[in-house]
Design a protein around this motif. Structure first.
Motif, PDB file in Angstrom:
ATOM      1  N   GLU A 157       4.144   8.354   7.033  1.00 12.03           N
ATOM      2  CA  GLU A 157       5.602   8.257   6.267  1.00 12.03           C
ATOM      3  C   GLU A 157       6.502   7.520   7.273  1.00 12.03           C
ATOM      4  N   CYS A 158       7.519   6.853   6.568  1.00 13.41           N
ATOM      5  CA  CYS A 158       8.255   6.193   7.370  1.00 13.41           C
ATOM      6  C   CYS A 158       9.880   6.448   6.627  1.00 13.41           C
ATOM      7  N   CYS A 159      10.734   7.122   7.335  1.00 12.26           N
ATOM      8  CA  CYS A 159      11.870   7.294   7.167  1.00 12.26           C
ATOM      9  C   CYS A 159      12.835   6.836   7.933  1.00 12.26           C
ATOM     10  N   ILE A 189      14.808  12.310  -3.933  1.00 12.20           N
ATOM     11  CA  ILE A 189      13.578  11.077  -3.676  1.00 12.20           C
ATOM     12  C   ILE A 189      12.411  11.695  -3.934  1.00 12.20           C
ATOM     13  N   GLY A 190      11.924  12.944  -3.724  1.00  9.49           N
ATOM     14  CA  GLY A 190      10.977  13.540  -4.318  1.00  9.49           C
ATOM     15  C   GLY A 190       9.695  13.717  -3.102  1.00  9.49           C
ATOM     16  N   PRO A 191       8.773  14.319  -3.165  1.00 11.48           N
ATOM     17  CA  PRO A 191       7.633  14.412  -1.986  1.00 11.48           C
ATOM     18  C   PRO A 191       6.898  13.229  -1.859  1.00 11.48           C
ATOM     19  N   ASN A 192       6.632  12.343  -2.947  1.00  9.03           N
ATOM     20  CA  ASN A 192       5.944  11.124  -2.953  1.00  9.03           C
ATOM     21  C   ASN A 192       6.701  10.005  -2.505  1.00  9.03           C
ATOM     22  N   ARG A 193       8.176  10.048  -2.210  1.00  6.35           N
ATOM     23  CA  ARG A 193       9.117   9.286  -1.600  1.00  6.35           C
ATOM     24  C   ARG A 193       8.911   8.041  -2.415  1.00  6.35           C
ATOM     25  N   TRP A 239      12.360   4.961   2.667  1.00 10.88           N
ATOM     26  CA  TRP A 239      11.572   6.223   2.670  1.00 10.88           C
ATOM     27  C   TRP A 239      10.614   5.951   1.964  1.00 10.88           C
ATOM     28  N   LYS A 240       9.282   5.886   2.735  1.00  7.78           N
ATOM     29  CA  LYS A 240       7.880   5.427   2.117  1.00  7.78           C
ATOM     30  C   LYS A 240       6.863   6.107   2.723  1.00  7.78           C
ATOM     31  N   ILE A 241       5.592   5.954   1.904  1.00 12.65           N
ATOM     32  CA  ILE A 241       4.402   6.696   2.641  1.00 12.65           C
ATOM     33  C   ILE A 241       3.363   5.628   2.377  1.00 12.65           C
ATOM     34  N   SER A 250       0.818  -1.220   0.013  1.00 13.41           N
ATOM     35  CA  SER A 250       0.148   0.002  -0.035  1.00 13.41           C
ATOM     36  C   SER A 250       0.902   1.280  -0.066  1.00 13.41           C
ATOM     37  N   PHE A 251       1.601   1.380  -1.045  1.00 12.23           N
ATOM     38  CA  PHE A 251       2.150   2.588  -1.185  1.00 12.23           C
ATOM     39  C   PHE A 251       1.387   3.847  -1.919  1.00 12.23           C
ATOM     40  N   VAL A 252       0.755   4.511  -1.039  1.00 14.82           N
ATOM     41  CA  VAL A 252      -0.439   5.285  -1.141  1.00 14.82           C
ATOM     42  C   VAL A 252      -0.016   6.561  -2.242  1.00 14.82           C
ATOM     43  N   GLN A 253       1.141   6.825  -2.319  1.00 11.13           N
ATOM     44  CA  GLN A 253       1.550   8.040  -3.159  1.00 11.13           C
ATOM     45  C   GLN A 253       2.430   7.697  -4.593  1.00 11.13           C
ATOM     46  N   CYS A 254       2.453   6.193  -4.573  1.00 11.67           N
ATOM     47  CA  CYS A 254       2.900   5.656  -5.764  1.00 11.67           C
ATOM     48  C   CYS A 254       2.083   5.360  -6.881  1.00 11.67           C
ATOM     49  N   PRO A 255       2.065   5.780  -8.051  1.00 12.33           N
ATOM     50  CA  PRO A 255       0.921   5.448  -9.127  1.00 12.33           C
ATOM     51  C   PRO A 255       1.144   4.015  -9.531  1.00 12.33           C
ATOM     52  N   LEU A 256       0.007   3.387  -9.557  1.00 14.15           N
ATOM     53  CA  LEU A 256      -0.060   1.981  -9.890  1.00 14.15           C
ATOM     54  C   LEU A 256       0.991   1.612 -11.106  1.00 14.15           C
ATOM     55  N   GLU A 257       0.829   2.544 -12.107  1.00 10.24           N
ATOM     56  CA  GLU A 257       1.737   2.280 -13.426  1.00 10.24           C
ATOM     57  C   GLU A 257       3.249   2.107 -12.913  1.00 10.24           C
TER      58      GLU A 257
END
Length: 400
Positions: free
Chosen positions: A345-347, A374-378, A338-340, A123-130
């Motif tokens: 958020e977990c860093c 890395i960017g805001p969406n991690r 580093w993930k959301i 469940s990486f909520v900020q990462c697009p499925l593509e």
């Protein structure tokens, strides 16, 4: 913010097909694996190399094998040109100055993110499925490996070992061992590709294989779902032996004592493995019970956890290579993952390369990308395929 969709180019598909065709052809011929050239400290400065002509000529039809690993990397980069730029990371040279004069041994540690988990329960909520699709990620993973071309490659969460990583990397001269988790969470995901586990690859042109074992780790004498691969190698340049282990300890908070017990079990089994080894082939140097160790893994443990202290204070004389990035030499990086997720958020720093500090010298350490890179969406993202960053170090044997 508009999400950018980066379609995969046809070039990388042709590359993948060419590699898999090469490997399927090799199963019916007697050709030997392709040797990897020795890596340099600068991953972008590769020596010129040619494929064994017989390797290509023995195939029926036109040759399908590309000229060398650097050319494979160029093809990957060309096929991925529409995605955001990859992280620019530099090697830091701590200048220990006590390594033996020889070509360094490059080691890569990486939790590549199991495909079934990335698309499923993680469940990486900020990462697009593509960006999580296998058609995206497999080439990004291959590109990362080809960029740094390690002599020893330690991977966790590998659920495409047999259909992707083993055949492709075998064509580039790597031998490998894989140990799946007994109850892999990947198996609960619909459309999975089998269990995930730990895989250890080594460059056959640099190392001679001596022995290997897959280990199911125990905690408080109870077998667990976590595993390790331990492999004994002999360096062809120096004749020195090294014992390499890759592992992935239990995840999530609340399991700190469990991880500590798993770590103790791994250290104990490493000692037993070394002590039980025979002396090797006739005429070869005797295997030293006090030989160098390299232990790579996603420990799922921050540096203040007990399992970290167990390794740091082990009588095996281990140290964490990535402390070399800090000014004081005793501090780990701020993050290796580093993930959301829906929980937030977990860093944190969870990944390590442990080494025998009295036997090995750290020649170079690959630095971490910045927060801006890395960017805001991690992580993961269109320009990086995993929620964990790869760790890459160059080691040399210390003078005996």
């Amino acid at each position: 913010m508009e999400t950018m969709v980066c379609p995969m180019g046809g070039g990388v598909t042709r590359l993948y097909n060419a590699l898999t065709q090469t490997l399927s052809s090799s199963s019916s011929s007697s050709s030997r694996p392709l040797p990897l050239p020795t890596s340099h400290l600068d991953p972008h400065q590769h020596p010129d190399t040619d494929l064994d002509p017989a390797f290509c000529q023995e195939r029926q039809g036109p040759p399908v094998c590309p000229p060398d690993p650097l050319e494979l990397l160029r093809q990957c980069e060309e096929a991925l040109r529409d995605r955001p730029p990859r992280f620019h990371r530099s090697f830091i040279h701590p200048s220990d100055g006590d390594g033996a004069p020889s070509s360094p041994i490059r080691v890569m540690q990486w939790n590549i993110l199991a495909q079934a988990l990335g698309e499923g329960v993680d469940s990486f909520v900020q990462c697009p499925l593509e960006a999580l699709s296998w058609s995206q990620r497999k080439y990004l993973i291959l590109e990362e490996i080809l960029t740094y071309r390690p002599h020893i490659l330690c991977l966790q969460e590998v659920d495409h070992y047999y259909d992707t990583f083993q055949p492709i990397l075998a064509g580039l001269g790597y031998s490998s061992n894989f140990c799946p988790k007994p109850w892999s969470p990947c198996l609960d995901v619909e459309g999975n590709n089998g269990p995930d586990g730990c895989a250890l690859f080594f460059d056959q042109s640099r190392f001679e294989f001596l022995d290997s074992v897959g280990i199911r780790l125990s905690a408080m004498l109870i077998p667990t779902n976590q595993v390790a691969v331990v492999t004994m190698l002999r360096c062809r340049l120096t004749g020195r032996c090294v014992c390499v282990a890759v592992t992935h300890l239990k995840a999530r908070s609340g399991w700190e004592r469990f991880r500590s017990s798993q770590g103790s079990d791994l250290l104990r089994q490493l000692q037993n493995f070394i002590q039980k080894l025979p002396g090797g082939p006739p005429g070869a140097p005797a295997i030293d019970s006090d030989m160098p160790l390299l232990i790579c893994g996603d420990f799922n443990a921050i540096p203040t956890e007990d399992v970290y202290r167990r390794f740091a204070l082990s009588p095996l004389g281990l140290d964490s290579a990535y402390k070399k990035l800090s000014r004081d030499g005793v501090t780990e990086p701020e993050y290796t993952t580093w993930k959301i997720r829906p929980t937030g958020e977990c860093c944190s720093t969870l990944d390590y390369i442990w080494y025998s500090q009295n036997k090995l010298s750290v020649e170079a350490v690959l630095d971490m990308p910045t927060e801006e890179q890395i960017g805001p969406n991690r992580l993961p993202s269109y320009n990086y395929p995993s929620d964990h960053l790869s760790l890459v170090c160059d080691f040399s044997f210390k003078e005996e």
